[in-house]
Design an enzyme around this catalytic site. Sequence first.
Site, short mmCIF file in Angstrom:
data_model
loop_
_atom_site.label_atom_id
_atom_site.label_comp_id
_atom_site.label_asym_id
_atom_site.label_seq_id
_atom_site.Cartn_x
_atom_site.Cartn_y
_atom_site.Cartn_z
N CYS A 73 -7.77 -27.95 6.76
CA CYS A 73 -6.53 -27.29 7.17
C CYS A 73 -5.74 -28.15 8.16
CB CYS A 73 -6.81 -25.90 7.76
SG CYS A 73 -7.17 -25.89 9.53
N CYS B 264 -13.21 -29.22 7.69
CA CYS B 264 -12.13 -28.31 7.26
C CYS B 264 -10.87 -29.13 6.99
CB CYS B 264 -11.86 -27.24 8.30
SG CYS B 264 -10.49 -26.14 7.83
N HIS C 223 -5.89 -21.89 10.42
CA HIS C 223 -7.29 -22.20 10.12
C HIS C 223 -8.01 -21.01 9.47
CE1 HIS C 223 -11.43 -23.53 10.33
NE2 HIS C 223 -11.68 -22.32 10.81
N ASP D 113 0.87 -1.18 0.00
CA ASP D 113 0.00 0.00 0.00
C ASP D 113 0.91 1.23 0.00
OD1 ASP D 113 1.06 0.08 2.53
OD2 ASP D 113 -0.85 -0.04 3.58
N CYS E 60 -7.22 -28.35 11.75
CA CYS E 60 -8.44 -29.14 11.90
C CYS E 60 -8.21 -30.62 11.65
CB CYS E 60 -9.53 -28.61 10.96
SG CYS E 60 -10.17 -27.01 11.51
N ASP F 72 -7.93 -7.66 0.54
CA ASP F 72 -6.91 -7.92 1.55
C ASP F 72 -7.52 -7.59 2.89
OD1 ASP F 72 -5.65 -5.40 3.08
OD2 ASP F 72 -6.38 -4.76 1.12
ZN LIG Z 1 -9.43 -25.64 9.81
#
Ligand SMILES: [Zn+2]
Length: 368
Positions: free
Chosen positions: A303, A301, A332, A91, A306, A263
């Site tokens: 990830c 999930c 996560h 930015d 998880c 963002d």
């Molecule tokens: Zn997750």
Amino acid sequence: MIFAYEKLAHCGRARAGVFHTPHGDIPTPVFAPVGTAATVKGVPPRDLKELGATLVLANTYHLYLRPGDELVARLGGLHRFMGWDGPLLTDSGGFQVFSLQDLRKVDDDGVTFRSHLDGSTHRFTPEKVIAIEENLGADIIMVLDECPPPTQREVNEQALRRTHRWAERCQRAQTRSDQALFGIVQGGVFHDLREQSARFLMALDFPGYAIGGLAVGETKDQMHGVLDLLDPILPEHKPRYLMGVGTAEDFFEAVARGVDIFDCVLPTRLARHGAAMTNTGRVNLRNQSLAEDHGPIENGCACYACTHFSRGYIRHLMVAKEILGLYLASIHNLHFLLNTMRQIRESIFDGTFEQLKVEMLPRLTSTA
Ligand SMILES: [Zn+2]
């Protein structure tokens, strides 16, 4: 052309495409995690890659103050400095400086401000900001703009004149051809000012256009109104970047109105406060009720957090202030937003974006 945007599909007004940069292609729509001080807090670039991040934002204001843009340049530029070889965006620092309120003074030539770190005095002009962003070396860089409160008309009129002069000066000051300089449409919630701003900047022919001054206190309806207005005005063959907006809810509403780039610091900031973003709203990971919970943060999930750890364990880490807890929650939350954006992009190709929006939006009861 290095910075071509290709629109590959659309579904209603939602667009899917790709933006080519010197450090790789950015599939759009895209969510960019924020690495304020040249680091997405607590998450190494290796993990960002694995999570599927394709664009990372860093803050000019913070890096200028510490460690200094010239030092970053001497250490090989921002990509090498932070160990991220993919596309980067910086930015202009304007938003941070204008947030300093009592610590800054604006005039037609630039803005003088005091560092939040040590109170030392500094000055940003359009030319200075471009020099800093060239030292940092991101693929996408932003013009210096004034960011007034969105609902005060007179202030916005005056700020807009300044923002436009500054945009011209930034463009003239640019010396590197391997960075895409985006113009920033301002004008608060006022449609005539927004249109005037878009048309002024389009005449300067920037390779992309950001929409600034939203998600700063106006209502959602006002934000959507500005996006509805700008969608048919902004050129179809250039990317549109909605600055600082990043809940899954916002993704759906803004992608539906033709936005390509987002963002937000929210995923990592919330993680540090012990909150997980999920398809059914936020979960307080410190909650006593999770103490003996065997399940993951979010069922289904994919990830790392998880698939390997229980809510009970992560709650323990949070309560004990263990760093791993913040890391897992960050992983996560980043996965959640990046994955939501991937689903959105796929649905635009499949022609099922509207269905996905109707299905997911009511569940995403964001409490931001
Ligand atoms: Zn997750």
